[in-house]
Design a protein around this motif. Structure first.
Motif, PDB file in Angstrom:
ATOM      1  N   GLN A   1       0.830  -1.199   0.000  1.00  8.79           N
ATOM      2  CA  GLN A   1       0.000   0.000   0.000  1.00  8.79           C
ATOM      3  C   GLN A   1       0.869   1.254   0.000  1.00  8.79           C
ATOM      4  O   GLN A   1       1.777   1.384   0.821  1.00  8.79           O
ATOM      5  N   LEU A   2       0.593   2.160  -0.902  1.00  6.61           N
ATOM      6  CA  LEU A   2       1.201   3.478  -0.922  1.00  6.61           C
ATOM      7  C   LEU A   2       0.127   4.468  -0.478  1.00  6.61           C
ATOM      8  O   LEU A   2      -0.884   4.647  -1.156  1.00  6.61           O
ATOM      9  N   ILE A   3       0.351   5.093   0.687  1.00  2.00           N
ATOM     10  CA  ILE A   3      -0.649   5.966   1.280  1.00  2.00           C
ATOM     11  C   ILE A   3      -0.174   7.411   1.172  1.00  2.00           C
ATOM     12  O   ILE A   3       0.882   7.785   1.684  1.00  2.00           O
ATOM     13  N   THR A   4      -0.951   8.216   0.479  1.00  2.00           N
ATOM     14  CA  THR A   4      -0.665   9.648   0.350  1.00  2.00           C
ATOM     15  C   THR A   4      -1.750  10.422   1.088  1.00  2.00           C
ATOM     16  O   THR A   4      -2.614   9.835   1.748  1.00  2.00           O
ATOM     17  N   GLU A   5      -1.744  11.729   0.966  1.00  2.00           N
ATOM     18  CA  GLU A   5      -2.731  12.551   1.676  1.00  2.00           C
ATOM     19  C   GLU A   5      -4.152  12.232   1.230  1.00  2.00           C
ATOM     20  O   GLU A   5      -5.090  12.233   2.039  1.00  2.00           O
ATOM     21  N   ASN A   6      -4.336  11.934  -0.051  1.00  2.00           N
ATOM     22  CA  ASN A   6      -5.693  11.751  -0.578  1.00  2.00           C
ATOM     23  C   ASN A   6      -5.945  10.375  -1.186  1.00  2.00           C
ATOM     24  O   ASN A   6      -7.060  10.106  -1.640  1.00  2.00           O
ATOM     25  N   ASN A   7      -4.944   9.519  -1.231  1.00  2.00           N
ATOM     26  CA  ASN A   7      -5.102   8.245  -1.930  1.00  2.00           C
ATOM     27  C   ASN A   7      -4.496   7.096  -1.138  1.00  2.00           C
ATOM     28  O   ASN A   7      -3.548   7.274  -0.364  1.00  2.00           O
ATOM     29  N   VAL A   8      -5.066   5.911  -1.344  1.00  2.00           N
ATOM     30  CA  VAL A   8      -4.459   4.658  -0.894  1.00  2.00           C
ATOM     31  C   VAL A   8      -4.344   3.779  -2.129  1.00  2.00           C
ATOM     32  O   VAL A   8      -5.347   3.295  -2.659  1.00  2.00           O
ATOM     33  N   LEU A   9      -3.118   3.595  -2.591  1.00  2.00           N
ATOM     34  CA  LEU A   9      -2.866   2.852  -3.812  1.00  2.00           C
ATOM     35  C   LEU A   9      -2.349   1.468  -3.467  1.00  2.00           C
ATOM     36  O   LEU A   9      -1.420   1.322  -2.671  1.00  2.00           O
ATOM     37  N   LYS A  10      -2.958   0.436  -4.033  1.00  2.00           N
ATOM     38  CA  LYS A  10      -2.539  -0.937  -3.761  1.00  2.00           C
ATOM     39  C   LYS A  10      -1.677  -1.456  -4.909  1.00  2.00           C
ATOM     40  O   LYS A  10      -2.057  -1.358  -6.078  1.00  2.00           O
ATOM     41  N   LEU A  11      -0.522  -2.004  -4.551  1.00  2.00           N
ATOM     42  CA  LEU A  11       0.440  -2.494  -5.529  1.00  2.00           C
ATOM     43  C   LEU A  11       0.688  -3.978  -5.320  1.00  2.00           C
ATOM     44  O   LEU A  11       0.303  -4.555  -4.298  1.00  2.00           O
ATOM     45  N   ASN A  12       1.374  -4.592  -6.294  1.00  2.00           N
ATOM     46  CA  ASN A  12       1.659  -6.010  -6.223  1.00  2.00           C
ATOM     47  C   ASN A  12       3.125  -6.250  -5.872  1.00  2.00           C
ATOM     48  O   ASN A  12       3.880  -5.328  -5.582  1.00  2.00           O
ATOM     49  N   GLN A  13       3.497  -7.514  -5.924  1.00  2.00           N
ATOM     50  CA  GLN A  13       4.835  -7.942  -5.501  1.00  2.00           C
ATOM     51  C   GLN A  13       5.934  -7.185  -6.233  1.00  2.00           C
ATOM     52  O   GLN A  13       5.828  -6.868  -7.408  1.00  2.00           O
ATOM     53  N   ASN A  14       7.038  -6.909  -5.486  1.00  2.00           N
ATOM     54  CA  ASN A  14       8.241  -6.278  -6.045  1.00  2.00           C
ATOM     55  C   ASN A  14       7.940  -4.952  -6.738  1.00  2.00           C
ATOM     56  O   ASN A  14       8.481  -4.661  -7.808  1.00  2.00           O
ATOM     57  N   ALA A  15       7.074  -4.170  -6.113  1.00  2.00           N
ATOM     58  CA  ALA A  15       6.737  -2.864  -6.675  1.00  2.00           C
ATOM     59  C   ALA A  15       7.960  -1.952  -6.680  1.00  2.00           C
ATOM     60  O   ALA A  15       8.770  -1.970  -5.753  1.00  2.00           O
ATOM     61  N   GLU A  16       8.083  -1.160  -7.746  1.00  2.00           N
ATOM     62  CA  GLU A  16       9.153  -0.175  -7.861  1.00  2.00           C
ATOM     63  C   GLU A  16       8.523   1.210  -7.965  1.00  2.00           C
ATOM     64  O   GLU A  16       7.641   1.438  -8.796  1.00  2.00           O
ATOM     65  N   ILE A  17       8.992   2.143  -7.124  1.00  2.00           N
ATOM     66  CA  ILE A  17       8.434   3.492  -7.093  1.00  2.00           C
ATOM     67  C   ILE A  17       9.571   4.489  -7.297  1.00  2.00           C
ATOM     68  O   ILE A  17      10.606   4.400  -6.635  1.00  2.00           O
TER      69      ILE A  17
END
Length: 403
Positions: A149-165
């Motif tokens: 999970q990538l949690i920002t001020e307005n969003n919760v984004l769900k990612l899969n294995q070995n995510a690259e940001i």
């Protein structure tokens, strides 16, 4: 000392029907250990002539390479103790299985010792039947979630294995994972953003200053979209490997019990919330580690580790490969308690190990390198074949280790 047999020629592999048959062959073992070209040619010629055995032959090779435990520098007394323990378990295996023929030569016994050595130490033994590796104390978001999970001020984004940001200079994040491909999301410039990696998953982040952070299973990372002010700072719970970009601003890593200050370096931080001990292992450069309790500090050089436990901080020289291998898909250890090894595997695959009440793993250690497959069954099968221990899955996340 136990010497190898003089004759290491093949037995009769034409009769082999199982993977274990190959794993009990001295010539096969010696070939895999030493890479002897003559033995290699014999085995390759054999498999060319008997393609029907290709599958079990390949599986035997794979299992040895999956669990490739190397010999540690044992004393003669310890090596003899190791071999006696292996022979004892082989005899127990024979009795239990009621096999008419099951023989391990001294060479095979020593090989098994090279693969995995069990011997008594002063570690406290666990109660029979209790969990030997679990993570019940981890945050609910890590223990129960199946997705990063990538949690920002307005969003919760769900990612899969070995995510690259990858964070850009304009405050956005470009992310790539195994299913969704590439997407872009805006990050908060006023509040810290949070990346939550549950057990059984991994991820990595390239921060806006060029610092690269790898997150191990069960880790939470708080970070800004852009670094402002006189320093760069992030907050970590769990385990990370970090390669800090060199800049004029100092880089700070905050954990529950420590503050780590660097200018440009590579190091590993293990600071799981459910554990009493935190550790910082330096690969390159120099770092200063401060104990938050009393503000005492230690400065590390490469190949040193700082530990904070019970309010005290200390440093020592270590083999860094034992602490950073997870980033490359293996666990390396030297006379490490079996409980600790299973704990690492437990986190990596999001499973819980339980010990059969007749098997006492506490007080035993092992040395070597365990290669982590994408499928835990690969590791468990190799573990069972090589060590003569068995396992049983009661559900997707509980595994019993037993004789």
């Amino acid at each position: 000392m136990y010497a190898k047999e003089k004759n290491s020629t093949m037995n009769n592999p034409e009769t082999y029907e199982t993977v274990r048959d190959f794993l009990n062959d001295n010539s096969f073992i010696e070939w895999q250990l030493s890479g002897n070209k003559d033995l290699g040619n014999k085995w390759l010629n054999f498999i060319r002539k008997h393609p029907c055995k290709q599958d079990i032959f390949d599986e035997a090779v794979r299992r040895i390479r999956t669990v490739r435990f190397n010999a540690c520098n044992l004393s003669e007394e310890s090596e003899q103790e190791m071999c006696r323990e292996i022979i004892r378990r082989v005899r127990l295996y024979k009795k239990r299985r009621r096999l008419k023929y099951f023989a391990l030569s001294a060479a095979a016994s020593v090989f098994l010792g090279l693969l995995m050595t069990f011997y008594q130490t002063t570690h406290k033994k666990p109660d029979a039947g209790r969990s030997v590796a679990s993570h019940d104390a981890i945050p609910e978001t890590n223990r129960l979630s199946e997705e990063i999970q990538l949690i920002t001020e307005n969003n919760v984004l769900k990612l899969n294995q070995n995510a690259e940001i990858v964070l850009s200079a304009d405050g956005n994040a470009l992310f790539t994972d195994s299913l969704q491909g590439k997407q872009t999301i805006g990050l908060s410039e006023e509040k810290l953003n949070k990346l939550i990696v549950p057990y059984g998953k991994r991820a990595n982040v390239l921060l806006s200053d060029g610092t690269h952070v790898w997150l191990n299973s069960g880790t939470e990372l708080e970070f800004p979209a852009l670094f402002s002010g006189g320093s760069r700072a992030i907050r970590v719970s769990g385990e990370i490997f970090i390669d800090v970009a060199k800049q004029g601003k100092p880089f700070l890593v905050h954990t529950l019990h420590t503050q780590i200050e660097v200018f440009g370096t590579s190091f590993n931080v293990s600071a799981y919330r459910e554990e009493d001990k935190e550790a910082v292992v330096l690969v390159e450069g120099s770092v200063k580690v401060k104990n938050n309790k009393d503000n005492t500090t230690v400065v590390l050089s490469p190949n040193q580790m700082a530990e904070v436990e019970n309010g005290n901080i200390k440093s020592k020289t270590v083999d860094v490969s034992e602490y950073i291998g997870w980033k490359s898909g293996f666990i390396q250890f030297n006379k490490t308690a079996i409980d600790e090894v299973l704990k690492k595997v437990s986190r990596y695959y999001n499973v819980e190990f339980k010990c059969n009440e007749n098997l006492q793993l506490g007080g035993k250690t092992c040395s070597g390198k365990l290669f982590l497959s994408d499928d835990i069954d690969d590791v468990l099968k190799a573990f069972a074949d090589i060590t003569l221990l068995n396992y049983e899955k009661t559900d997707n996340r509980t595994i019993f280790i037993k004789k």
